[in-house]
Design a protein around this motif. Structure first.
Motif, PDB file in Angstrom:
ATOM      1  N   GLU A 292     -38.352 158.622  60.492  1.00 59.75           N
ATOM      2  CA  GLU A 292     -38.931 159.009  59.202  1.00 59.75           C
ATOM      3  C   GLU A 292     -38.150 158.459  58.018  1.00 59.75           C
ATOM      4  OE1 GLU A 292     -39.141 163.220  59.645  1.00 59.75           O
ATOM      5  OE2 GLU A 292     -40.932 163.143  60.911  1.00 59.75           O
ATOM      6  N   ASN A 293     -36.875 158.116  58.219  1.00 53.86           N
ATOM      7  CA  ASN A 293     -36.065 157.519  57.158  1.00 53.86           C
ATOM      8  C   ASN A 293     -36.191 155.993  57.098  1.00 53.86           C
ATOM      9  OD1 ASN A 293     -35.060 159.875  56.093  1.00 53.86           O
ATOM     10  ND2 ASN A 293     -33.158 159.841  57.252  1.00 53.86           N
ATOM     11  N   SER A 294     -36.955 155.414  58.021  1.00 59.52           N
ATOM     12  CA  SER A 294     -37.057 153.955  58.077  1.00 59.52           C
ATOM     13  C   SER A 294     -38.190 153.436  57.192  1.00 59.52           C
ATOM     14  CB  SER A 294     -37.288 153.496  59.518  1.00 59.52           C
ATOM     15  OG  SER A 294     -38.602 153.823  59.947  1.00 59.52           O
ATOM     16  N   ASP A 295     -38.007 152.219  56.666  1.00 58.84           N
ATOM     17  CA  ASP A 295     -39.056 151.595  55.856  1.00 58.84           C
ATOM     18  C   ASP A 295     -40.290 151.293  56.686  1.00 58.84           C
ATOM     19  OD1 ASP A 295     -37.751 151.586  53.392  1.00 58.84           O
ATOM     20  OD2 ASP A 295     -36.679 149.737  53.849  1.00 58.84           O
ATOM     21  N   LEU A 296     -40.080 150.929  57.960  1.00 51.79           N
ATOM     22  CA  LEU A 296     -41.215 150.605  58.822  1.00 51.79           C
ATOM     23  C   LEU A 296     -42.140 151.810  58.992  1.00 51.79           C
ATOM     24  CD1 LEU A 296     -42.772 148.693  60.584  1.00 51.79           C
ATOM     25  CD2 LEU A 296     -41.131 149.085  62.439  1.00 51.79           C
ATOM     26  N   PHE A 297     -41.581 153.010  59.063  1.00 51.66           N
ATOM     27  CA  PHE A 297     -42.409 154.212  59.151  1.00 51.66           C
ATOM     28  C   PHE A 297     -43.104 154.487  57.817  1.00 51.66           C
ATOM     29  CE2 PHE A 297     -43.052 158.827  58.755  1.00 51.66           C
ATOM     30  CZ  PHE A 297     -43.844 159.055  59.865  1.00 51.66           C
ATOM     31  N   LYS A 298     -42.363 154.362  56.726  1.00 51.28           N
ATOM     32  CA  LYS A 298     -42.912 154.686  55.408  1.00 51.28           C
ATOM     33  C   LYS A 298     -44.062 153.763  55.016  1.00 51.28           C
ATOM     34  CE  LYS A 298     -38.430 156.379  53.723  1.00 51.28           C
ATOM     35  NZ  LYS A 298     -38.752 157.795  53.724  1.00 51.28           N
ATOM     36  N   TYR A 299     -43.946 152.484  55.374  1.00 54.16           N
ATOM     37  CA  TYR A 299     -44.958 151.507  54.959  1.00 54.16           C
ATOM     38  C   TYR A 299     -45.856 151.063  56.112  1.00 54.16           C
ATOM     39  CZ  TYR A 299     -41.911 151.230  50.877  1.00 54.16           C
ATOM     40  OH  TYR A 299     -41.169 151.533  49.778  1.00 54.16           O
TER      41      TYR A 299
ATOM     42  N   LYS B 247     -41.226 141.636  54.569  1.00 51.14           N
ATOM     43  CA  LYS B 247     -41.183 140.582  55.591  1.00 51.14           C
ATOM     44  C   LYS B 247     -40.680 141.141  56.924  1.00 51.14           C
ATOM     45  CE  LYS B 247     -40.715 136.337  52.845  1.00 51.14           C
ATOM     46  NZ  LYS B 247     -41.780 135.540  53.511  1.00 51.14           N
ATOM     47  N   LEU B 248     -39.670 141.998  56.857  1.00 51.41           N
ATOM     48  CA  LEU B 248     -39.153 142.624  58.084  1.00 51.41           C
ATOM     49  C   LEU B 248     -40.203 143.526  58.720  1.00 51.41           C
ATOM     50  CD1 LEU B 248     -35.533 143.540  56.894  1.00 51.41           C
ATOM     51  CD2 LEU B 248     -36.160 141.756  58.538  1.00 51.41           C
ATOM     52  N   ILE B 249     -40.963 144.236  57.886  1.00 55.35           N
ATOM     53  CA  ILE B 249     -42.016 145.114  58.392  1.00 55.35           C
ATOM     54  C   ILE B 249     -43.128 144.302  59.046  1.00 55.35           C
ATOM     55  CG2 ILE B 249     -43.872 146.683  57.662  1.00 55.35           C
ATOM     56  CD1 ILE B 249     -41.831 147.776  55.577  1.00 55.35           C
ATOM     57  N   PHE B 250     -43.567 143.237  58.386  1.00 59.01           N
ATOM     58  CA  PHE B 250     -44.635 142.403  58.936  1.00 59.01           C
ATOM     59  C   PHE B 250     -44.190 141.746  60.241  1.00 59.01           C
ATOM     60  CE2 PHE B 250     -48.153 141.478  55.708  1.00 59.01           C
ATOM     61  CZ  PHE B 250     -47.997 142.705  55.087  1.00 59.01           C
TER      62      PHE B 250
END
Length: 527
Positions: free
Chosen positions: A137-144, A219-222
């Motif tokens: 839940e603290n990760s950007d991948l979860f948030k976005y 970019k890391l998320i994609f």
């Protein structure tokens, strides 16, 4: 409470438990690298169906999840949850499409939400997931994540936008929304949906992110999302190189004019390559290079003279409006801040000197500090307990440590700190907890708790009862150059509006200006 039954999907070999034939269940198909999450009331039959689908033949194993407490409402909900969390866990690359994922309400949902943590720990023991729910839940991948459950406002916007893009009647889509209304979530959701849709195979589709810091994160998320690629995340300069069928533009208010920027030469070259003069801006580049443009915009988040203010933005949309080729949407529900729209409204009142009541919320913590040592210590305590806690501030101190790393930039009550050592991904760096983040390092990001310093660039005039700004204490040269007082008042209050809307669970303030501190103390809980 939960039982995991393994099966051999490749060879269609499964155990003989009765509930595998007629009970609402979840399942995870996987091959060690990729996974597909699903639900069914007849999971064996569903497996037979999957074996006939080419894209499912990559999987070797299946893990059925059973509970006597399951009903179909629960398995629908848990399916969405598992997709969201397993994507962000990153043990597997999830191959599910994101269509149909929406926030679901049903009887006893609150109790089942609590039980989901038990299921997750079971999956950890089975080595099907790695991280804790809190870490995820603290990760950007979860948030976005493009697998986020959409609320009604977001879902309706997505559905109507997709209809208008498909029928070709609209060439410009504008999505307005306050901080935390889920603009980036909707933008990423749309990108994933278009990437998965056969109707858009071969189409040139890009995702434009104006800020360097957020672009690196996206970019890391994609890179982690099946069907998406980091190459699809573009800077405004990137889009001048070729034409696109569809461009989705996140944080469009952060696009720039040829004004008070550090890359004037590159900007001019880009204009010339498109046959434009420097009277144009990055929004013009996008409108010229794409057949269809989806713009996510908030005029309250324009934080300097180089930004695209509402008047400039609206003027560019007028031609499409006259030709009826534009559609407007507004995201109304606060998704980030647990204090909801009431908190957002209170922040606006704080920044205009129009407070009329003391803020109180059972869901959100808002406090005013007078002791900076305590302010800093409480930040460390919150970071130790929940993580993703940062100190941020308006640009009210010069950045002297940029040239001399031995110097500190900010000194308050004997506590000395430096500005953010970088802007790209600053929030998640190891150094961030010891530094103070400026607007350029934090806009677009969430925090669990935000510790916000209101510097001497913002104050309060007791005689007029208005919030004022003090240009002599505002040290963003690009933000200050060419701007008159009224413009600076707008930019500086917009900066603090952004800073004060980063905290999910709470916001804690230290105010440097004595008159502003005295004014706010009437309306805020004092630490």
């Amino acid at each position: 409470m939960f039982k995991v039954i393994d099966g051999d999907f490749k060879n269609s070999k499964y155990s003989d438990e009765e509930y595998l034939d007629n009970w609402p269940m979840l399942y995870i198909l996987e091959n060690g690298k990729q996974a597909y999450i699903g639900e069914s009331t007849h999971v064996k039959t569903r497996m037979t169906q999957h074996t006939t689908v080419e894209e499912k033949r990559i999987f070797k194993k299946v893990h059925f999840i059973y509970s006597k407490l399951f009903n179909q409402s629960v398995t629908f909900d848990y399916e969405s949850k598992l997709i969201q969390y397993i994507v962000a866990d990153e043990l597997f690359q999830v191959t599910n499409k994101n269509s149909g994922i929406a926030d679901k309400q049903y009887y006893q949902k609150k109790e089942y939400d609590e039980k989901f943590e038990i299921l997750w720990r079971k999956l950890q023991k089975e080595k099907l997931v790695r991280h804790s729910l809190e870490e995820i839940e603290n990760s950007d991948l979860f948030k976005y994540s493009p697998y986020k459950e959409l609320n009604d406002s977001q879902r309706k916007a997505v559905e109507e936008i997709l209809i208008k893009i498909k029928d070709g009647s609209v060439k410009r889509v504008v999505v307005n929304g306050m901080p935390g209304s889920g603009k980036t979530i909707v933008a990423v959701y749309l990108m994933k949906y278009l990437a998965d849709s056969e109707a858009y195979v071969g189409k040139q589709i890009g995702f434009v992110v104006p800020q360097t810091s957020l672009r690196k994160t996206m970019k890391l998320i994609f890179k982690s999302i099946y069907g998406l690629s980091p190459a699809q995340v573009l800077s405004p300069s990137d889009i001048t190189k070729k034409k696109y069928d569809i461009l989705i533009v996140d944080e469009a208010h952060r696009l720039h004019q040829y004004k008070n920027i550090s890359y004037m030469g590159t900007f001019k070259q880009n204009c010339e390559s498109l046959g434009l003069t420097t009277e144009s801006d990055e929004l013009d580049w996008i409108l010229q290079q794409a057949d269809c443009v989806v713009l996510f915009y908030d005029s309250k988040q324009v934080v300097g003279p180089s930004g695209i203010d509402f008047q400039r933005f609206d003027k560019k949309m007028q031609d499409s409006f006259k030709r009826r080729t534009i559609a407007y949407f507004t995201l109304l529900t606060q998704m980030r801040v647990l204090g909801g729209n009431d908190y957002i409204d209170f922040v606006k009142r704080m920044l205009t000197g129009e407070c009329s009541y003391k803020y109180h919320s059972e869901k959100y913590s808002l406090k005013l500090y007078s002791d900076f040592v305590k302010f800093e210590q409480d930040m460390y305590d919150k970071e130790a307990k929940v993580g993703l806690v940062r100190m941020i501030a308006g640009y009210a101190w010069p950045w002297i440590s940029k040239k001399d790393k031995n110097l500190c930039d900010i000194d308050i009550q004997g506590v000395r700190r430096k500005w953010n050592h970088c802007t790209e991904g600053w929030v998640h760096t190891a150094e961030a907890i010891e530094e103070v983040g400026c607007i350029h390092s934090i806009q677009g990001y969430d925090l669990n708790y935000a510790f916000v310093i209101l510097g001497k660039d913002i104050g309060y005039d007791k005689n007029t009862g208005k919030v004022i700004v003090c240009p002599e204490y505002y040290f963003d040269k690009n933000g200050k150059r060419t701007a008159g007082y009224d413009e600076l008042l707008e930019y500086i209050t917009n900066i603090y509006y952004v800073l004060l809307t980063r905290g999910i669970r709470g916001t804690y303030l230290y105010v440097c200006d004595e008159d502003l501190r005295e004014y706010l103390s009437q309306y805020l809980e004092k630490e």
